[in-house]
Design an enzyme around this catalytic site. Structure first.
Site, PDB file in Angstrom:
ATOM      1  N   LYS A  43       0.841  -1.210   0.000  1.00 11.20           N
ATOM      2  CA  LYS A  43       0.000   0.000   0.000  1.00 11.20           C
ATOM      3  C   LYS A  43       0.872   1.254   0.000  1.00 11.20           C
ATOM      4  O   LYS A  43       2.067   1.179   0.339  1.00 11.20           O
ATOM      5  CB  LYS A  43      -0.922  -0.011   1.210  1.00 11.20           C
ATOM      6  CG  LYS A  43      -0.204   0.050   2.541  1.00 11.20           C
ATOM      7  CD  LYS A  43      -1.162  -0.252   3.690  1.00 11.20           C
ATOM      8  CE  LYS A  43      -0.436  -0.172   5.026  1.00 11.20           C
ATOM      9  NZ  LYS A  43      -1.213  -0.778   6.109  1.00 11.20           N
ATOM     10  N   ARG A 137     -11.565  -0.320  14.138  1.00 12.73           N
ATOM     11  CA  ARG A 137     -11.414   0.440  12.893  1.00 12.73           C
ATOM     12  C   ARG A 137     -12.382  -0.137  11.869  1.00 12.73           C
ATOM     13  O   ARG A 137     -13.367   0.516  11.535  1.00 12.73           O
ATOM     14  CB  ARG A 137      -9.961   0.358  12.412  1.00 12.73           C
ATOM     15  CG  ARG A 137      -9.674   1.199  11.193  1.00 12.73           C
ATOM     16  CD  ARG A 137      -8.192   1.298  10.876  1.00 12.73           C
ATOM     17  NE  ARG A 137      -7.599   0.027  10.430  1.00 12.73           N
ATOM     18  CZ  ARG A 137      -6.334  -0.088  10.020  1.00 12.73           C
ATOM     19  NH1 ARG A 137      -5.535   0.975   9.997  1.00 12.73           N
ATOM     20  NH2 ARG A 137      -5.854  -1.248   9.616  1.00 12.73           N
ATOM     21  N   HIS A 167      -6.739  -7.274  12.434  1.00 13.35           N
ATOM     22  CA  HIS A 167      -5.523  -6.470  12.517  1.00 13.35           C
ATOM     23  C   HIS A 167      -5.184  -6.240  13.983  1.00 13.35           C
ATOM     24  O   HIS A 167      -6.063  -5.914  14.782  1.00 13.35           O
ATOM     25  CB  HIS A 167      -5.742  -5.139  11.790  1.00 13.35           C
ATOM     26  CG  HIS A 167      -4.474  -4.404  11.472  1.00 13.35           C
ATOM     27  ND1 HIS A 167      -3.315  -5.039  11.071  1.00 13.35           N
ATOM     28  CD2 HIS A 167      -4.170  -3.086  11.488  1.00 13.35           C
ATOM     29  CE1 HIS A 167      -2.370  -4.129  10.855  1.00 13.35           C
ATOM     30  NE2 HIS A 167      -2.858  -2.943  11.112  1.00 13.35           N
ATOM     31  N   ARG A 231       1.076 -10.707   7.012  1.00 11.23           N
ATOM     32  CA  ARG A 231       1.038  -9.521   6.140  1.00 11.23           C
ATOM     33  C   ARG A 231       2.272  -8.681   6.440  1.00 11.23           C
ATOM     34  O   ARG A 231       2.331  -7.978   7.448  1.00 11.23           O
ATOM     35  CB  ARG A 231      -0.248  -8.719   6.383  1.00 11.23           C
ATOM     36  CG  ARG A 231      -1.535  -9.491   6.088  1.00 11.23           C
ATOM     37  CD  ARG A 231      -2.765  -8.597   6.152  1.00 11.23           C
ATOM     38  NE  ARG A 231      -2.924  -7.932   7.420  1.00 11.23           N
ATOM     39  CZ  ARG A 231      -3.624  -8.425   8.453  1.00 11.23           C
ATOM     40  NH1 ARG A 231      -4.255  -9.573   8.366  1.00 11.23           N
ATOM     41  NH2 ARG A 231      -3.710  -7.738   9.583  1.00 11.23           N
ATOM     42  N   TYR A 275      13.159  32.374   6.368  1.00  6.12           N
ATOM     43  CA  TYR A 275      11.874  32.982   6.758  1.00  6.12           C
ATOM     44  C   TYR A 275      11.786  33.130   8.274  1.00  6.12           C
ATOM     45  O   TYR A 275      12.197  32.233   9.021  1.00  6.12           O
ATOM     46  CB  TYR A 275      10.723  32.086   6.317  1.00  6.12           C
ATOM     47  CG  TYR A 275      10.464  32.057   4.832  1.00  6.12           C
ATOM     48  CD1 TYR A 275      10.124  33.226   4.143  1.00  6.12           C
ATOM     49  CD2 TYR A 275      10.540  30.859   4.131  1.00  6.12           C
ATOM     50  CE1 TYR A 275       9.876  33.182   2.774  1.00  6.12           C
ATOM     51  CE2 TYR A 275      10.285  30.813   2.764  1.00  6.12           C
ATOM     52  CZ  TYR A 275       9.961  31.982   2.092  1.00  6.12           C
ATOM     53  OH  TYR A 275       9.712  31.948   0.744  1.00  6.12           O
ATOM     54  N   CYS A 322      12.095  25.639   3.849  1.00  7.50           N
ATOM     55  CA  CYS A 322      11.227  26.310   2.882  1.00  7.50           C
ATOM     56  C   CYS A 322      10.480  25.247   2.060  1.00  7.50           C
ATOM     57  O   CYS A 322      10.695  24.054   2.222  1.00  7.50           O
ATOM     58  CB  CYS A 322      12.041  27.176   1.941  1.00  7.50           C
ATOM     59  SG  CYS A 322      13.247  28.238   2.732  1.00  7.50           S
ATOM     60  N   MET A 323       9.641  25.723   1.147  1.00  9.15           N
ATOM     61  CA  MET A 323       8.887  24.781   0.320  1.00  9.15           C
ATOM     62  C   MET A 323       9.826  23.900  -0.514  1.00  9.15           C
ATOM     63  O   MET A 323       9.614  22.688  -0.624  1.00  9.15           O
ATOM     64  CB  MET A 323       7.927  25.550  -0.601  1.00  9.15           C
ATOM     65  CG  MET A 323       7.031  24.637  -1.412  1.00  9.15           C
ATOM     66  SD  MET A 323       5.985  25.525  -2.571  1.00  9.15           S
ATOM     67  CE  MET A 323       4.766  26.244  -1.495  1.00  9.15           C
ATOM     68  N   ASP A 324      10.855  24.519  -1.067  1.00 10.74           N
ATOM     69  CA  ASP A 324      11.713  23.788  -2.005  1.00 10.74           C
ATOM     70  C   ASP A 324      13.184  23.762  -1.612  1.00 10.74           C
ATOM     71  O   ASP A 324      14.006  23.243  -2.366  1.00 10.74           O
ATOM     72  CB  ASP A 324      11.626  24.440  -3.396  1.00 10.74           C
ATOM     73  CG  ASP A 324      10.193  24.695  -3.807  1.00 10.74           C
ATOM     74  OD1 ASP A 324       9.387  23.765  -3.716  1.00 10.74           O
ATOM     75  OD2 ASP A 324       9.881  25.842  -4.192  1.00 10.74           O
TER      76      ASP A 324
HETATM   77  C1  PLP Z   1      -0.473  -1.696   6.858  1.00  8.88           C
HETATM   78  C2  PLP Z   1      -1.060  -2.951   7.274  1.00  8.88           C
HETATM   79  C3  PLP Z   1      -0.259  -4.076   7.494  1.00  8.88           C
HETATM   80  C4  PLP Z   1       1.253  -4.021   7.465  1.00  8.88           C
HETATM   81  O1  PLP Z   1       1.727  -3.555   8.704  1.00  8.88           O
HETATM   82  P1  PLP Z   1       3.282  -3.436   8.979  1.00  8.88           P
HETATM   83  O2  PLP Z   1       3.355  -2.948  10.385  1.00  8.88           O
HETATM   84  O3  PLP Z   1       3.800  -2.446   8.006  1.00  8.88           O
HETATM   85  O4  PLP Z   1       3.858  -4.778   8.782  1.00  8.88           O
HETATM   86  C5  PLP Z   1      -0.877  -5.268   7.777  1.00  8.88           C
HETATM   87  N1  PLP Z   1      -2.213  -5.350   7.838  1.00  8.88           N
HETATM   88  C6  PLP Z   1      -3.019  -4.295   7.655  1.00  8.88           C
HETATM   89  C7  PLP Z   1      -4.496  -4.466   7.757  1.00  8.88           C
HETATM   90  C8  PLP Z   1      -2.476  -3.052   7.380  1.00  8.88           C
HETATM   91  O5  PLP Z   1      -3.271  -2.003   7.215  1.00  8.88           O
END
Ligand code: PLP
Length: 382
Positions: A43, A137, A167, A231, A275, A322-324
């Site tokens: 992601k 969540r 999760h 995951r 700034y 700064c921005m850049d």
């Molecule tokens: C982002 C995410 C993960 C990965 O978590 P890490 O701490 O980066 O390993 C696993 N499961 C879900 C649902 C997530 O949103």
């Protein structure tokens, strides 16, 4: 083969070491109980590392499950040639049902209401039910496993349910209270998993990077049938879920953020910088102006407190970012000159300053630092 990035023609860029990502993956995988598979979390553009490049590389190594946050990320992986399971963890409008179906994507189901909305699109979409075991969540209520099982069974008649997941929200630190809570989450999830066992769901998973390393090996006997898939996110990229964690030997950050020196100027005693004139020189000094700023994702909170690395030495940031552009004190680095490479995140000689270190300074997590590196910072693969 090493691809040499020409550093003469760049402003602000990131170098991603795909070999390091592979090493991280292999080391991580070697720490898992035998028979455990990895679902790669790509992601947010693979935490800033480039999702297509990372996914394709790991697909070559046999990875066949990927998790993304939204349908755009999923479609872009599919179109790039990722042909395994792609799970969308976040919200997808039910109006996109046809794309989910046609691209053979798997959608996480956040609630019964969402499941009903998908059913109304009348397509056998692949889905996995999120089970809420305490994070509050997304997911159906894991405090009531019988009800969860009824719901999952019921929707399997209209959707192609191929998994369930939960999760864990405090698996990354080892305080007693957090261990207790995590084991509680895993037990709730196991209860649901047991009640849907008759469905033979291929994807039943609950561990993130942290849990895969700390909970799975230790509690595998108890959690075997919910622990077959991890995951893997942050540790693939070589960073820590929590700053207190110790990563396995050999896992290192794969990303280096570089920029260069625009010019070096002399600052007389009493002159100010930037700034708001927040920095005033109390002695004669030399400043390097650097062409990276908050629009590149370099956090402005590092004004007057961060540092960059030039010629293997640390140079404190002075004045506001700064921005850049930003300015750093190079009084103690007399060799600093226009065009020299500056390391914003990474390692040079003995000096290391990575996304976790920057996050610690900012009061955030390495994940956010990585995700904030903006699109205008070009990515190169070495
Ligand atoms: C982002 C995410 C993960 C990965 O978590 P890490 O701490 O980066 O390993 C696993 N499961 C879900 C649902 C997530 O949103």
């Amino acid at each position: 083969m090493e691809v040499v990035v020409n550093q003469q023609d760049k402003r602000s860029w990131v170098e991603i070491d795909l070999e390091q990502i592979i090493r991280n993956y292999e080391i991580y995988k070697s720490k898992l109980p035998e028979g455990t598979d990895v679902m790669l979390v790509t992601k947010a553009d693979a935490y800033g590392h480039g999702d297509v490049r990372v996914a394709l590389k790991l697909q070559e190594l046999g990875v066949h499950m990927f998790a993304v946050s939204n349908i755009d990320e999923a479609v872009s992986l599919r179109e790039a040639g990722v042909d395994g399971e792609i799970l969308i963890l976040g919200y997808t409008s039910p109006l996109h049902a046809k794309i989910l179906y046609e691209q053979d994507l798997t959608q996480a189901i956040a609630s019964e209401e969402y499941a009903s909305a998908l059913v109304r699109r009348n397509l056998p979409i692949k889905c996995q039910f999120a089970i809420d075991t305490g994070m509050n969540r997304i997911g159906i209520d894991g405090d009531n496993p019988e009800e969860c099982s009824i719901i999952v069974h019921r929707y399997s008649k209209r959707l192609k349910i191929n998994g369930i997941f939960t999760h864990l929200c405090v698996a990354d630190t080892d305080e007693d209270e957090n261990v207790e809570f995590t084991l509680g989450q895993m037990r709730k999830f196991k209860a649901v998993a047991s009640l849907v066992k008759d469905m033979n769901l291929p994807y039943v998973h609950c561990c993130n990077s942290a849990a895969g390393l700390t909970y799975l090996p230790k509690y595998f006997d108890e959690f075997e049938h919910i622990g077959r898939i991890v995951r893997l996110g942050i540790m693939l990229y070589g960073l820590k879920p929590d700053y207190s964690n110790i990563l396995p030997e050999g896992i290192h950050p794969a990303l280096t953020w570089k920029t260069c020196i625009t010019c070096v100027k002399k600052l007389h005693k009493g002159e100010s910088v930037g700034y708001g004139r927040t920095f005033v020189a109390d002695h004669e000094m030399y400043l390097a102006t650097i062409p990276t700023g908050y629009a590149d994702g370099y956090d402005r909170h590092l004004s007057n407190c961060g540092h960059v690395i030039i010629h293997g030495k640390s140079a404190p940031i002075v004045g506001r970012i700064c921005m850049d552009q930003l300015m750093a004190d190079v009084t103690d680095i007399p060799e600093a000159a226009m065009g020299d490479v500056v390391i914003l995140l990474g390692k040079s000689g003995d000096v290391e300053y990575n996304a976790d270190d920057m996050a610690q300074q900012l009061g955030t997590i390495g994940y956010e630092v990585l995700c904030n590196i903006s699109k205008r910072v070009q990515r190169f693969y070495i």
